[in-house]
Design a protein around this motif. Structure first.
Motif, short mmCIF file in Angstrom:
data_model
loop_
_atom_site.label_atom_id
_atom_site.label_comp_id
_atom_site.label_asym_id
_atom_site.label_seq_id
_atom_site.Cartn_x
_atom_site.Cartn_y
_atom_site.Cartn_z
N LEU A 148 -0.52 -44.62 3.46
CA LEU A 148 0.36 -45.48 4.25
C LEU A 148 1.80 -44.99 4.24
O LEU A 148 2.48 -45.01 5.27
CB LEU A 148 0.29 -46.92 3.73
CG LEU A 148 -1.00 -47.67 4.02
CD1 LEU A 148 -0.97 -49.05 3.37
CD2 LEU A 148 -1.21 -47.80 5.52
N VAL A 149 2.28 -44.53 3.10
CA VAL A 149 3.65 -44.00 3.03
C VAL A 149 3.75 -42.71 3.84
O VAL A 149 4.73 -42.49 4.56
CB VAL A 149 4.08 -43.78 1.56
CG1 VAL A 149 5.37 -42.99 1.48
CG2 VAL A 149 4.24 -45.12 0.87
N LEU A 150 2.73 -41.86 3.76
CA LEU A 150 2.73 -40.64 4.56
C LEU A 150 2.72 -40.96 6.05
O LEU A 150 3.44 -40.34 6.84
CB LEU A 150 1.52 -39.77 4.21
CG LEU A 150 1.36 -38.47 4.98
CD1 LEU A 150 2.50 -37.52 4.66
CD2 LEU A 150 0.03 -37.83 4.68
N SER A 173 11.26 -44.97 8.94
CA SER A 173 12.47 -45.17 8.15
C SER A 173 13.70 -45.36 9.04
O SER A 173 14.61 -46.10 8.68
CB SER A 173 12.69 -43.98 7.22
OG SER A 173 12.78 -42.78 7.95
N SER A 174 13.71 -44.74 10.21
CA SER A 174 14.84 -44.94 11.13
C SER A 174 14.65 -46.20 11.96
O SER A 174 15.63 -46.79 12.41
CB SER A 174 15.00 -43.72 12.03
OG SER A 174 13.84 -43.55 12.83
N TRP A 233 13.69 -46.31 -2.44
CA TRP A 233 13.24 -47.12 -3.57
C TRP A 233 11.78 -47.51 -3.44
O TRP A 233 11.07 -47.64 -4.44
CB TRP A 233 14.10 -48.37 -3.72
CG TRP A 233 15.45 -48.05 -4.28
CD1 TRP A 233 16.63 -48.02 -3.61
CD2 TRP A 233 15.75 -47.69 -5.64
NE1 TRP A 233 17.64 -47.66 -4.46
CE2 TRP A 233 17.13 -47.47 -5.71
CE3 TRP A 233 14.97 -47.54 -6.78
CZ2 TRP A 233 17.75 -47.10 -6.89
CZ3 TRP A 233 15.61 -47.18 -7.96
CH2 TRP A 233 16.98 -46.96 -8.01
N THR A 234 11.30 -47.68 -2.22
CA THR A 234 9.89 -48.01 -2.01
C THR A 234 9.00 -46.86 -2.47
O THR A 234 8.01 -47.08 -3.19
CB THR A 234 9.63 -48.31 -0.52
OG1 THR A 234 10.48 -49.38 -0.11
CG2 THR A 234 8.19 -48.69 -0.27
N ASP A 235 9.34 -45.65 -2.09
CA ASP A 235 8.55 -44.49 -2.51
C ASP A 235 8.66 -44.26 -4.01
O ASP A 235 7.68 -43.94 -4.67
CB ASP A 235 9.02 -43.25 -1.74
CG ASP A 235 8.07 -42.09 -1.90
OD1 ASP A 235 6.85 -42.33 -2.07
OD2 ASP A 235 8.52 -40.94 -1.85
N ASP A 290 7.09 -36.68 -8.95
CA ASP A 290 7.51 -37.13 -7.63
C ASP A 290 8.52 -38.27 -7.76
O ASP A 290 9.49 -38.33 -7.01
CB ASP A 290 6.30 -37.55 -6.81
CG ASP A 290 6.63 -37.81 -5.36
OD1 ASP A 290 7.67 -37.32 -4.88
OD2 ASP A 290 5.84 -38.52 -4.69
N ALA A 291 8.29 -39.18 -8.69
CA ALA A 291 9.24 -40.26 -8.92
C ALA A 291 10.58 -39.71 -9.39
O ALA A 291 11.64 -40.20 -9.00
CB ALA A 291 8.68 -41.26 -9.93
#
Length: 121
Positions: A29-31, A39-40, A49-51, A95-96
């Motif tokens: 879903l993030v991808l 995001s725009s 912050w979500t990622d 990644d974080a």
């Protein structure tokens, strides 16, 4: 690695398929959101912050469940899933670390164009 962990946990008798499945869905879903440039379009949501939060939660869940599976189960698929889960947890932790919004900072604006404007050039 989420998919490999999901397959291995599904083939074993461990029963921890849900963690890998949920993290795989969240990553997809993030991808999808990043590839559709949401995001725009949705500036109210803090995408960095979500990622970061997704990565931290995924890393902790993968590390904890993988250690439980490796310690508690003795079947080959469970151990393989645990190893892949630990690798996925380490990669999600990295990644974080690299997506931490505070760590990224702001980039400096190019000053050459503005300087020429002020000099009358």
């Amino acid at each position: 690695l989420c998919l490999l962990t999901l397959i291995c946990f599904g083939a074993s008798r461990s029963g921890y398929v849900g963690v890998a499945a949920v993290e795989l869905v969240f990553a997809a879903l993030v991808l999808l959101a990043w590839s559709c440039r949401l995001s725009s379009r949705l500036p109210l949501l803090q995408w960095g912050w979500t990622d970061f939060t997704r990565c931290v939660i995924g890393a902790v869940l993968f590390l904890v469940t993988s250690l439980i599976v490796i310690v508690g189960h003795r079947d080959g698929a469970g151990i393989a899933g645990g190893v892949f889960g630990i690798l996925a947890g380490i990669l999600l932790g990295y990644d974080a670390y690299i997506t931490l919004p505070i760590r990224q900072g702001h980039t400096a604006a190019p000053t050459g164009v503005y300087w020429e404007h002020w000099e009358g050039g």
